[in-house]
Design an enzyme around this catalytic site. Structure first.
Site, PDB file in Angstrom:
ATOM      1  N   LYS A  37      94.132  -8.890 -34.838  1.00 53.97           N
ATOM      2  CA  LYS A  37      93.419  -8.982 -36.106  1.00 53.97           C
ATOM      3  C   LYS A  37      92.026  -8.393 -35.917  1.00 53.97           C
ATOM      4  CE  LYS A  37      92.724 -12.520 -38.738  1.00 53.97           C
ATOM      5  NZ  LYS A  37      92.649 -11.725 -39.969  1.00 53.97           N
ATOM      6  N   LYS A  80      88.447  -6.919 -37.546  1.00 53.99           N
ATOM      7  CA  LYS A  80      87.620  -7.477 -38.624  1.00 53.99           C
ATOM      8  C   LYS A  80      88.200  -6.964 -39.939  1.00 53.99           C
ATOM      9  CE  LYS A  80      83.671  -5.666 -38.819  1.00 53.99           C
ATOM     10  NZ  LYS A  80      82.393  -5.218 -38.291  1.00 53.99           N
ATOM     11  N   LYS A 114      95.676   0.131 -39.791  1.00 56.12           N
ATOM     12  CA  LYS A 114      94.930  -1.061 -40.184  1.00 56.12           C
ATOM     13  C   LYS A 114      95.085  -1.257 -41.678  1.00 56.12           C
ATOM     14  CE  LYS A 114      90.566  -3.445 -39.585  1.00 56.12           C
ATOM     15  NZ  LYS A 114      89.281  -3.405 -38.859  1.00 56.12           N
ATOM     16  N   ASP A 173      76.411  -2.677 -32.545  1.00 59.33           N
ATOM     17  CA  ASP A 173      77.281  -3.818 -32.224  1.00 59.33           C
ATOM     18  C   ASP A 173      78.085  -3.545 -30.961  1.00 59.33           C
ATOM     19  OD1 ASP A 173      79.693  -5.851 -34.092  1.00 59.33           O
ATOM     20  OD2 ASP A 173      78.251  -6.303 -32.511  1.00 59.33           O
ATOM     21  N   LYS A 203      79.598  -4.298 -27.750  1.00 62.25           N
ATOM     22  CA  LYS A 203      79.962  -5.468 -26.940  1.00 62.25           C
ATOM     23  C   LYS A 203      81.417  -5.287 -26.519  1.00 62.25           C
ATOM     24  CE  LYS A 203      80.808  -8.110 -31.159  1.00 62.25           C
ATOM     25  NZ  LYS A 203      80.290  -9.150 -32.051  1.00 62.25           N
ATOM     26  N   ASN A 213      84.306  -4.863 -28.936  1.00 69.14           N
ATOM     27  CA  ASN A 213      84.424  -3.668 -29.789  1.00 69.14           C
ATOM     28  C   ASN A 213      84.773  -2.425 -28.997  1.00 69.14           C
ATOM     29  OD1 ASN A 213      83.849  -5.109 -32.043  1.00 69.14           O
ATOM     30  ND2 ASN A 213      81.667  -4.636 -32.043  1.00 69.14           N
ATOM     31  N   ASP A 222      85.184  -0.067 -34.042  1.00 65.90           N
ATOM     32  CA  ASP A 222      84.517  -1.026 -34.919  1.00 65.90           C
ATOM     33  C   ASP A 222      83.074  -0.687 -35.231  1.00 65.90           C
ATOM     34  OD1 ASP A 222      85.269  -4.482 -35.260  1.00 65.90           O
ATOM     35  OD2 ASP A 222      84.258  -3.040 -36.543  1.00 65.90           O
ATOM     36  N   THR A 236      78.474 -13.449 -31.834  1.00 61.29           N
ATOM     37  CA  THR A 236      77.554 -13.688 -30.735  1.00 61.29           C
ATOM     38  C   THR A 236      76.197 -13.017 -30.936  1.00 61.29           C
ATOM     39  OG1 THR A 236      77.143 -13.271 -28.411  1.00 61.29           O
ATOM     40  CG2 THR A 236      78.553 -11.696 -29.545  1.00 61.29           C
TER      41      THR A 236
END
Ligand SMILES: CC(C)CCNC(=O)Cn1cc(-c2ccc3c(-c4nc5ccccc5[nH]4)n[nH]c3c2)cn1
Length: 265
Positions: free
Chosen positions: A14, A16, A35, A130, A132, A135, A148, A166
């Protein structure tokens, strides 16, 4: 089930905003990740619909081996479909959790690939914002693929990001409180690259703590690097996790840093 030109396979997770399925395009047998976003879930006229349109616009124009490709998109009355690159080895953070942490040679190769992808994005004035492990996906040859772009915007930007998830990867200038103008630019990705380097080598984020303490520790760049981390790796982390965005090591110098060069011949 099949959707006209696509045969739909197992769910890949899943992401975002929606579900992602393994899919094969009928005529060419081309494998991709499809997606599905439900229009009903993107409240009409809200920021989300604009954000999805912006993400599609941004990602459709990106071509780099370490950036997940968005091949195209289409929609029906209820859903929007995104034809995304299939990453053969799935989500990087699952590999990181399973292996606890990466050996220095592997971490250095991933950071070199990240630096190459970020240089490409910054040349197009796109800030990811973003970065991390969650992603980042991994291709069949173990190469990493940034995905992402939910938070990517065109630099420079001072949007207050209403953040969920986070705080660990946020640079000081993005958690700045109050009216102080939180003007930031692509240097936010340099900070996150430093956090990512630390997490690849140590197995946890440098400022990991309770949300309040994490914010305090980020604001002071208060972290300790375990003594078993090599001095070259320590040097790179310290040159990226710098409070003043202008003093962070530029991506060109990340790529030519001794720790990277040593492992990425
Ligand atoms: C609005 C739009 C432009 C957003 C575009 N970006 C995304 O949709 C971000 N996103 C990518 C994904 C995603 C998730 C999983 C995969 C995979 C994948 N490969 C796997 C292999 C083994 C196990 C799981 C795997 N997932 N390949 N490509 C993917 C792509 C989910 N969300």
């Amino acid at each position: 089930f099949h959707l006209g030109m696509f045969e739909i396979g197992r769910p890949l997770g899943k992401g975002k905003f929606g579900r992602v399925y393994l899919a094969r395009e009928r005529s060419s047998s081309f494998i991709c990740a499809l997606k599905v976003l439900y229009k009903s879930e993107l409240q009409h006229g809200s920021g989300v619909e604009k954000q999805v349109r912006r993400e599609i616009e941004i990602q459709s124009n990106l071509r780099h081996p370490n950036i997940l490709k968005l091949y195209g998109h289409f929609h029906d009355s209820k859903r929007i479909f995104l034809i995304l690159e299939f990453a053969g080895k799935g989500e990087l953070y699952k590999h990181l959790r399973r292996e606890e942490r990466f050996p220095e040679w592997k971490a250095a190769q991933y950071i070199a690939q990240m630096a190459s992808a970020l240089r490409y994005l910054h040349r197009k004035h796109v800030i990811h914002r973003d970065i991390k492990p969650e992603n980042i996906l991994m291709g069949i040859h173990g190469e990493i693929k940034i995905s992402d772009f939910g938070w990517s915007v065109h630099a420079p930007n001072n949007r207050r990001a209403t953040l969920c998830g986070t705080l660990d990867y946020l640079p000081p200038e993005m958690i700045g409180s109050g009216s102080r103008n939180n003007y930031y630019n692509e240097k936010v990705d340099l900070w996150s690259l430093g956090v990512l380097t630390y997490e690849f080598l140590v197995g946890e984020a440098p400022f990991e703590d309770t949300p309040i303490m994490t914010q305090k520790r980020i604001a002071r760049a208060d972290m300790t690097i375990p003594e078993w981390v090599s001095k070259e790796a320590k040097d790179l982390i310290k040159k990226l996790l710098v409070l003043d965005p202008e003093k962070r090591l530029p991506l060109e110098e990340v790529q030519s840093h001794p720790w990277i060069v040593k492992h990425c011949v």
